[in-house]
Design a protein around this motif. Structure first.
Motif, short mmCIF file in Angstrom:
data_model
loop_
_atom_site.label_atom_id
_atom_site.label_comp_id
_atom_site.label_asym_id
_atom_site.label_seq_id
_atom_site.Cartn_x
_atom_site.Cartn_y
_atom_site.Cartn_z
N ASN A 367 0.83 -1.21 -0.14
CA ASN A 367 -0.14 -0.08 -0.08
C ASN A 367 0.88 1.11 0.02
O ASN A 367 0.21 2.33 0.16
N LYS A 368 2.17 1.00 -0.21
CA LYS A 368 3.19 2.16 0.12
C LYS A 368 2.99 3.18 1.37
O LYS A 368 2.86 4.25 1.11
N GLU A 369 2.66 2.32 2.38
CA GLU A 369 2.48 3.29 3.63
C GLU A 369 3.76 3.59 4.23
O GLU A 369 4.59 2.62 4.27
N ASN A 370 3.91 4.84 4.69
CA ASN A 370 5.16 5.04 5.53
C ASN A 370 6.42 4.88 4.60
O ASN A 370 7.71 4.98 5.27
N LEU A 371 6.33 4.81 3.15
CA LEU A 371 7.60 4.73 2.38
C LEU A 371 8.36 6.04 2.79
O LEU A 371 9.61 5.72 2.50
N GLU A 372 7.82 7.16 2.58
CA GLU A 372 8.36 8.15 2.92
C GLU A 372 9.52 8.22 4.27
O GLU A 372 10.74 8.65 4.07
N ASP A 373 8.85 7.76 5.21
CA ASP A 373 9.92 7.52 6.35
C ASP A 373 10.96 6.74 6.23
O ASP A 373 11.97 6.87 6.71
N PHE A 374 10.60 5.53 5.46
CA PHE A 374 11.73 4.33 5.18
C PHE A 374 12.61 5.00 4.20
O PHE A 374 13.89 4.59 4.97
N LYS A 375 12.28 5.80 3.30
CA LYS A 375 13.59 6.19 2.43
C LYS A 375 14.41 7.22 3.42
O LYS A 375 15.50 7.15 3.12
N LYS A 376 13.64 7.98 4.22
CA LYS A 376 14.44 9.02 4.80
C LYS A 376 15.32 8.33 5.92
O LYS A 376 16.70 8.68 5.93
N ARG A 377 14.94 7.22 6.37
CA ARG A 377 15.92 6.52 7.25
C ARG A 377 16.96 5.77 6.75
O ARG A 377 18.11 5.80 7.01
N VAL A 378 16.49 5.19 5.61
CA VAL A 378 17.70 4.53 4.60
C VAL A 378 18.63 5.54 4.40
O VAL A 378 19.92 5.31 4.36
N TYR A 379 18.05 6.61 3.77
CA TYR A 379 18.80 7.64 3.28
C TYR A 379 19.95 8.20 4.31
O TYR A 379 21.23 8.24 4.08
N ASN A 380 19.59 8.49 5.52
CA ASN A 380 20.33 8.97 6.51
C ASN A 380 21.36 8.01 6.92
O ASN A 380 22.63 8.33 7.39
N GLU A 381 21.19 6.87 7.11
CA GLU A 381 22.01 5.71 7.45
C GLU A 381 23.22 5.50 6.34
O GLU A 381 24.23 5.53 6.82
N VAL A 382 22.63 5.30 5.14
CA VAL A 382 23.61 5.33 4.06
C VAL A 382 24.65 6.51 4.00
O VAL A 382 25.88 6.44 3.95
N ARG A 383 23.79 7.45 4.08
CA ARG A 383 24.82 8.94 4.06
C ARG A 383 25.78 8.96 5.22
O ARG A 383 27.03 9.09 4.98
#
Ligand SMILES: Nc1nc2c(ncn2[C@@H]2O[C@H](COP(=O)(O)OP(=O)(O)OP(=O)(O)O)[C@@H](O)[C@H]2O)c(=O)[nH]1
Ligand SMILES: [Mg+2]
Length: 406
Positions: A367-383
């Motif tokens: 349902n693509k729920e909370n995917l924005e949070d997910f991307k943000k968290r992954v982005y920050n960690e990868v960064r």
């Protein structure tokens, strides 16, 4: 839940036991999973047999009286296959085959068979074949007559089919050959991985059927095979993913399962290199599954076996759309205790999950729920990982939110 549209499903019965460590509810969950495995392998479960016992019978696994009941049912209903939830010894397998006079499989057989059916690339096939040979070697004598009589179908498929009927020496030679072949491919793959440069590597891991491939597809816009059967993915797929302007490598690999045969973990070690060499793990969990906590344990156990428990890990609780607590009516059922099964999602978040802070995410890939949070968290960690490695690149990747606003 299961779409039983396949015709010509092989008719099977399941056999499990209830013990001190494995109560009736647990046993039922395990048999549910065994039924799902059977269905994935192309079988249909007609009946389940369970027996309470302190420990399995060394000769026939379940008691001799119970095995007669199974025999009677099998004869009356023309059942071709009996599947046991636990690994049978060579002697048990031999004795039971003699009594039941049908194909006798255990959980390991079934999983190996599914892997054999699903192996697409020659690399995956070689790994499965190696696992099958390793499994068969100590059991060879018992399997002999059995295989002569029954060919084909669940548990009998796979690349090793013809070799199985020969003797141990040949199987041993085969094992050395397969190991050599795997070593050669490993070298090539390790060179390929070396060529990928300095990009941060992220690996999706988790129990089978939790939605790893679905999540991969959603965030990388790729098409990885995903379906509601176990072990849809056997080979590892690696995609370059870019969140904002930050590129990293994301891999999707084989799902884990309770009691994953050791032979498989061994021979899939190279496929799992992608996990071993990852900088960050995304441990995907199907929170709508009643047994998800035990799934997490199984996954962690296998991660331990491949030296990957201490990696930075984000827990991704998927399928929140499908999460349904058991209803709890406290008024009329005073003797029923409120348990975890009655927790709402909000209550779950306050349990041990709360200790994980921002390393626990709750999403629905479908349902693509909370995917924005997910991307943000992954982005920050990868960064974070990227900057630690290349401090001079700091300016390249601003905060996720800054990026979004601009
Ligand atoms: N309801 C619901 N179903 C989902 C969600 N994500 C995935 N699924 C379903 O779960 C099933 C398994 O998904 P996959 O992506 O194949 O799972 P996997 O973890 O890659 O499984 P293996 O490769 O078999 O280990 C499919 O039927 C998906 O449609 C979700 O967020 N909600
Ligand atoms: Mg998959």
């Amino acid at each position: 839940m299961l779409e039983k549209k396949d015709i010509n499903l092989e008719k099977a019965v399941l056999i499990g036991i209830v013990t001190k460590d494995q109560d009736e509810a647990k046993s039922k969950e395990y048999l549910d999973e065994l039924e799902f495995l059977t269905y994935t392998a192309g079988g249909e479960v007609v009946k389940r047999f369970t027996q309470k016992m302190d420990m399995p019978n060394s000769k026939t696994f379940i008691g001799t009286g119970k095995i007669e009941d199974v025999k009677e049912f099998i004869e009356e209903n023309d059942i071709g296959t009996a599947i046991f939830d636990d690994e049978l010894s060579a002697a048990q397998e031999r004795n039971i085959s003699k009594i039941l006079n049908c194909k006798v499989l255990d959980r390991t057989n079934l999983i190996l068979d599914i892997f054999a059916q699903r192996a697409q690339t020659s690399y995956a096939r070689t790994q499965v074949e190696l696992a099958q040979c390793e499994y068969l070697l100590p059991r060879l004598r018992g399997m002999w007559t059995h295989l002569e009589r029954q060919k084909g179908g669940i548990g009998m498929r796979g690349p090793g089919e013809t070799e199985i009927e020969t003797d141990r020496r040949i199987v041993r030679d085969k094992i050395s050959l397969l190991k050599e072949r795997i070593k050669t491919i490993d070298k090539q793959m390790s060179v390929q991985r070396g060529n990928r440069g300095a990009m941060v590597r992220v690996a999706l891991v988790g129990y089978t059927n939790v939605g790893k491939s679905t999540l991969m597809n959603v965030i990388s816009k790729s098409e990885v095979f995903a379906e509601n059967k176990l072990f849809a993915t056997l080979d590892t797929t690696v995609r370059k993913v870019v969140i904002q302007n930050l590129p990293f490598l994301l891999s999707d690999t084989v799902g884990f399962i309770r009691k994953l045969p050791t032979q498989l973990v061994e021979s899939f070690k190279s496929t799992l290199d992608e996990v071993r060499e990852a900088d960050l793990l995304l441990h995907v969990v199907d929170i709508s599954h009643p047994n998800f906590e035990e799934h997490i344990e199984s996954v962690n156990k296998i991660l331990g076996e491949i030296d990957s428990v201490n990696k930075p890990t984000i827990m991704v609780f998927n399928k929140i759309d499908a999460y349904k607590p058991e209803p709890f009516e406290s008024d009329d059922e005073l003797d029923i205790e409120r348990t975890k099964r009655h927790y709402s999602l909000e209550e779950w978040k306050k349990t041990w999950m709360s200790k994980m802070g921002e390393n626990a995410l709750f999403i629905s890939a479908v349902n693509k729920e909370n995917l924005e949070d997910f991307k943000k968290r992954v982005y920050n960690e990868v960064r974070e990982i990227h900057i630690t490695r290349f401090p001079y690149n700091n300016f390249l990747y601003p905060d996720y939110d800054e990026n979004i606003d601009s």
